[in-house]
Each structure stands twice: as structure tokens, then as C-alpha cells.
Design a protein around this motif. Structure first.
Motif, PDB file in Angstrom:
ATOM      1  N   GLU A  21       0.817  -1.211   0.000  1.00 14.66           N
ATOM      2  CA  GLU A  21       0.000   0.000   0.000  1.00 14.66           C
ATOM      3  C   GLU A  21       0.854   1.265   0.000  1.00 14.66           C
ATOM      4  O   GLU A  21       0.429   2.313  -0.469  1.00 14.66           O
ATOM      5  N   THR A  22       2.065   1.158   0.540  1.00 10.87           N
ATOM      6  CA  THR A  22       2.943   2.327   0.568  1.00 10.87           C
ATOM      7  C   THR A  22       3.773   2.440  -0.712  1.00 10.87           C
ATOM      8  O   THR A  22       4.578   3.353  -0.840  1.00 10.87           O
ATOM      9  N   GLY A  23       3.598   1.491  -1.625  1.00  9.24           N
ATOM     10  CA  GLY A  23       4.489   1.380  -2.774  1.00  9.24           C
ATOM     11  C   GLY A  23       3.948   1.996  -4.044  1.00  9.24           C
ATOM     12  O   GLY A  23       2.991   2.766  -3.979  1.00  9.24           O
ATOM     13  N   PRO A  24       4.545   1.632  -5.188  1.00  8.60           N
ATOM     14  CA  PRO A  24       5.667   0.695  -5.263  1.00  8.60           C
ATOM     15  C   PRO A  24       6.903   1.212  -4.515  1.00  8.60           C
ATOM     16  O   PRO A  24       7.277   2.365  -4.709  1.00  8.60           O
ATOM     17  N   THR A  25       7.478   0.346  -3.719  1.00  5.99           N
ATOM     18  CA  THR A  25       8.614   0.742  -2.892  1.00  5.99           C
ATOM     19  C   THR A  25       9.619  -0.389  -2.801  1.00  5.99           C
ATOM     20  O   THR A  25       9.240  -1.565  -2.815  1.00  5.99           O
ATOM     21  N   ALA A  26      10.893  -0.013  -2.688  1.00  8.57           N
ATOM     22  CA  ALA A  26      11.914  -1.043  -2.519  1.00  8.57           C
ATOM     23  C   ALA A  26      11.859  -1.626  -1.116  1.00  8.57           C
ATOM     24  O   ALA A  26      12.483  -2.638  -0.826  1.00  8.57           O
TER      25      ALA A  26
END
Ligand SMILES: [Zn+2]
Length: 550
Positions: free
Chosen positions: A65-70
């Protein structure tokens, strides 16, 4: 809490937890951070190095939900569902069991529907190389023009079996085998987390056996843990898994080096009696000689050697030449191939051990040529005399008549009566002293004592063992050996043998060296070019030569 295997428990949940794949990890992380997201990824590499784990982490990274994130959060519903494997938008397919075109057609139909709760609909296809050609063709259409919300992540151990048309449409990442020290460190961490004590050499062994696969390492670790009662030791592993420890091999090799072949053979019997398989024995000997050979070449990395170098004593490491180690390694590799067809694999192993005993005396053809050349040089420069015996007046100056004695000449004796016509060819053993014969005769029963006294020089003790007959009359002792080689070797070492015989029986008279071996008839007068050229090397000439060499 239910039991969870270590491989599952330790499955990485973040890119940063993925060990040994730094290059892959940093590339994927950068791509995600820069929002350069491909529609198809191909993860290739050996089994158990993190391909499927990476695919799941990537799925979380894209759908978090916070992404797209590494750095997926791991707590949002999407992350949690993917971790549990029940996300409706992340579909894992095992390529090995869904190989048909129909399975792929189903995917083709499904991709028309957008994801339900997430950003992307992600297909993870494991072992993708197992798909049939028609399945690949069906898949190709979808990969060429996928809807914007579709992402494929393929994993394979055999990328070369994936059609080039598919590969060229994927971002490819090659995963590497994980090095031994990284695996060992992970195992140590797992053991610590579980409150289990684990010896360093035991973890080293597990890491070595897993040959770069983290999953294999954890699986083996669990298996060993099941019989280890909170303390993993190498002894227990050797014992339960039927391995030959490095210490046991070293012991056998030390026996062989000291000439105690019997003890070496008995040690092997003991290993087999303890239930260790012959194949395992051969494997472990192969590993041992391979490591010695690499160490000889100056390699010290334990990763490569697969052995902890300090476990092999320096004396063993320095006892063999490179050629000898190559010969030993070759012998065991061949033996492993051959035992399948053997009458009795156990005999084969015993034969190999017995052959190992003579390994230190093995000289390569190169070495022999080098020695011959240096011998020739020494002879020409006069550094060594051509005759060990004090020259008799007639032989004071080298004359062309001085004859080379063919090595096959039967019984080199000092009885002039037998060779009256050729006094020069006789190799006479001068009496050690002119004292009258000792009170006690040297007999056959003294041979074991002689063998024992020669134990420091294995080859001479073997030579002494081959004494078949002992005959003594007054001031003449005749030793008959089983082979011409033994007789010649004894003759060469007559001074040492004479002094030992004197020690044993007090006999100081003349010793004649004979042999029982049947040798070719000596034929006079015709020269063999090969023998002549060898003789000329030593500035001699051929007087007698065996008939069969003509
Ligand atoms: Zn999340």
C-alpha cells in the motif's frame, strides 16, 4: 507454535535480507525507486539461491500500500496476503505441473480482468522452462502486449531452455551460488536463534555439502538438528550420516606414508565395518586428494578447497608431488566410475589403498627425463663415479671395454668362476671385512628383524620383505630376492644392509644378491639401438642384451 522448517522460517522478507545476491538486489531496488517497472522479469540461477523469495519480495514491493517501494511495509493487508500466499492478485504457478497450452490459455483469459485489491496483477511462474512449446507461444502473445496492470515474474534453473523470444521480452536477472562463508554465517545465525550450540567445523561441513544453495543448507541443518540434541558436532554428523572424517583419512594416509600399509588397510576395514559405504569412502578420498592438489598449487581459500586447511598436518601436505597428487586424484575418480561394474567394490578400494602406498615413489615421465638428464650431466662432469666399488687397477682409467651391465642380467654375483670370460662385467660386492665368519649365521628367521630395522625407509623394508631364500656357507651369504628390481635395489644399498646384518647376526662376510625371477635369455653379440643409446648416455656400451628386445 507449529514446527516450521528453517528454510521457511528464514525465508527473506525484504531485499536486504537476501544473502549473496547483492548485484541483483541493488539493480531491482534502483529500478523500483526510479519507477522503471518492467512487465516481465526472468530470474535465473541454481536452485535454492533465492529466486522464488525474490519474486515474492518483488510482488510485495510492487503491491504494498505504501508502494511501489523497494522497502515493502510487511504489515499492510497486501503485504500480509502475499506473505501468506493467498493474495488474489498474486498468482503463483508451478511451471513444472502446468505445462500445457490450456493452462496458459487460462492465464490469457484471466489477464483481461484487472487486479481486485492491488495495484498490479502479478503472475509468478516457477520452473518456467518446463512449459511446452505451444504454451510458450500462447504466453508470448500476452507478454508482447500486456495490459498495464499485468506483471510476469518467471523463475528458472535452466534459462537456456526458455525460448529466446520470451527471454528477450523480459528483464533478466541471474542469481549466483552463495559462497560457503555466507552460508556458514547464516547457519550460525539460525542455530543461535534456536538456542542450539553448533561447532564451527560442523557448520563448515553443512555449508560445503549444500554447494551454494541456501535452501539445501537449511534442509540439511534441520536433518542434522533432528539427531543432534542441541549440540551439532562433526563427529555426530560423520557417525549418523556415514561419512569418513578428514581425521580418519589423514590417519590412513599417514600410515601409508610411514610404510605401514597393513595398518592403513585395517583402518579402511574398520571404516567399512562401521557401516560407511564404499562409495562414500571413495568420495571422501577424492575430496581429500583434490584439496591437497589445490593446496599444492597455492590455493588457500577454504571455499574452493572445501576443507579446513588446518585439519591436514603439514607433513602430509608436503609429502606428495603435484604429479603424485594428480595420479591419486585420477585413480579415485576412475575408481568411482568403475565400481558400478566391479566384481567386488571392496576389493577395488583395497587395491587403491595398496597402490596409494607406493605413491611417494611414483615418478612422472617428465621427472624421470629430468633425473636422467641430470645424472648424465653429473657423469660427464665427473661428479659421480660410474662404479661405486673402488676401481681395480685394470679399471683405473675409463676404457672403451668398460661394459654396461644390462639390468636384466640374472643374478649379479661375485663368483668369478661363472663369468671367467667377462671379468669386467661382474659387479663384485667386496667383503665388508676379512674377519672369520661370525659365531652365528644369518638365517631366514632374521629377515623380519631386518625388515623392522628398515621401517624408516619403506622401500627398503619392502625389498627386505621380498627375500625368498637365505643361504650361508662360511664366508658367503646369499640373499635371493623375488624380483630383479628388489635384488638391484638391495645391491645399491648393500652397505646399509651389510651393516644391519652385522648388527643382527654379527656376520661380516661377503653378501651375494640373487633373484628368482625368470628373465629373458641373455644373448650376446647383437646390439639393440635403444639399449645402445641409453648406454651411450652413461658412456658405456651394451655387451649383453636380452633376446626379446631385438
Ligand atoms: Zn505493505
Amino acid at each position: 507454535m507449529a514446527y516450521e522448517v528453517t528454510a521457511t522460517r528464514k525465508r527473506p522478507q525484504l531485499f536486504d535480507n537476501l544473502v549473496g545476491q547483492e548485484f541483483v538486489v541493488s539493480t531491482i531496488k534502483n529500478a523500483i525507486e526510479q519507477k522503471r517497472i518492467a512487465h516481465a522479469y526472468l530470474f535465473s540461477g541454481p536452485r535454492g539461491v533465492g529466486k522464488t523469495s525474490s519474486a515474492r519480495i518483488l510482488a510485495r514491493a510492487l503491491n504494498c500500500e505504501t508502494g511501489p517501494t523497494a522497502l515493502p511495509c510487511g504489515v499492510c493487508p497486501n503485504c500480509k496476503e502475499i506473505t501468506r500466499g493467498n493474495s488474489v492478485d498474486v498468482i503463483e504457478i508451478d511451471g513444472a505441473s502446468n505445462t500445457s497450452v490450456n493452462d496458459i490459455r487460462q492465464i490469457k483469459d484471466e489477464v483481461l480482468f484487472p487486479p481486485q485489491t492491488s495495484r498490479y496483477k502479478i503472475y509468478i511462474i516457477d520452473e518456467v522452462h518446463m512449459l511446452s512449446t505451444s504454451a510458450f507461444n500462447a504466453l508470448l502473445k500476452t507478454i508482447e502486449e500486456p495490459p498495464a496492470y499485468i506483471i510476469f515474474i518467471f523463475a528458472t534453473t535452466e534459462p537456456q531452455k526458455v525460448p529466446a523470444t520470451i527471454r528477450s521480452r523480459c528483464q533478466q536477472f541471474h542469481f549466483q551460488l552463495i559462497d560457503l562463508h555466507t552460508i556458514k554465517a547464516c547457519l550460525a545465525e539460525a542455530a543461535e536463534e534456536m538456542g542450539v550450540q553448533a561447532d564451527d567445523d560442523a557448520l563448515f561441513w553443512i555449508a560445503k555439502e549444500s554447494t551454494g544453495s541456501m535452501r539445501d543448507a537449511y534442509t540439511l541443518f534441520d536433518q542434522i538438528l533432528s539427531f543432534s540434541q542441541d549440540h551439532i558436532t562433526l563427529e555426530q554428523i560423520s557417525d549418523k550420516l556415514g561419512l569418513v572424517g578428514i581425521d580418519q583419512i589423514t590417519e590412513i594416509v599417514e600410515f601409508l606414508l610411514s610404510g605401514a600399509t597393513q595398518n592403513a588397510l585395517m583402518s579402511v576395514q574398520k571404516l567399512l565395518d562401521n557401516g560407511i559405504s564404499i562409495e562414500q569412502c571413495i568420495k571422501d578420498f577424492t575430496q581429500f586428494f583434490r584439496s591437497l592438489l589445490l593446496m599444492k598449487e597455492g590455493i588457500t581459500e577454504e571455499d574452493i578447497l572445501g576443507i579446513q586447511t588446518d585439519r591436514i598436518p603439514l607433513v602430509v601436505r608436503g609429502s606428495y608431488t603435484k604429479e603424485q597428487l594428480e595420479a591419486a586424484l585420477e585413480m579415485f575418480l576412475k575408481l568411482y566410475r568403475d565400481i558400478r561394474f566391479s566384481l567386488n567394490p571392496r576389493f577395488e578400494l583395497e587395491l587403491a589403498i595398496s597402490r596409494l602406498a607406493s605413491l611417494p615413489h611414483l615418478a612422472s615421465p617428465t621427472e624421470l627425463v629430468r633425473k636422467l638428464a641430470s645424472l648424465k650431466e653429473d657423469l660427464l662432469s665427473g661428479k659421480v663415479s660410474q662404479n661405486k666399488n673402488p676401481p681395480r687397477p685394470a679399471m683405473a682409467t675409463p676404457k672403451p671395454e668398460q661394459k654396461a651391465v644390462p639390468p636384466t642380467q640374472k643374478a649379479v654375483e661375485a663368483e668369478p668362476v661363472h663369468r671367467a670370460s667377462e671379468p669386467d662385467s661382474v659387479q663384485e660386492q667386496p667383503p665388508v671385512s676379512k674377519e672369520p665368519p661370525a659365531a652365528r649365521a644369518f638365517t631366514k628367521s632374521d629377515v623380519p628383524t631386518l625388515v623392522a630395522k628398515l621401517s624408516k625407509t619403506p622401500i627398503l623394508s619392502q625389498v627386505a620383505l621380498s627375500i625368498k631364500e637365505v643361504e650361508q656357507e662360511n664366508n658367503s651369504l646369499k640373499l635371493t630376492f623375488s624380483t630383479g628390481f628388489c635384488r638391484d635395489t638391495a645391491q645399491e644399498n648393500s652397505e646399509l644392509l651389510g651393516s644391519l646384518i652385522k648388527e643382527i647376526s654379527g656376520y661380516t662376510g661377503k653378501i651375494t644378491y640373487l633373484c628368482t625371477e625368470t628373465e629373458p635369455t641373455i644373448h650376446k653379440g647383437v646390439e639393440d639401438p635403444l639399449l645402445s643409446s641409453i648406454a651411450s648416455l652413461f658412456r658405456g656400451e651394451v655387451k649383453n642384451q636380452p633376446k626379446n628386445l631385438q
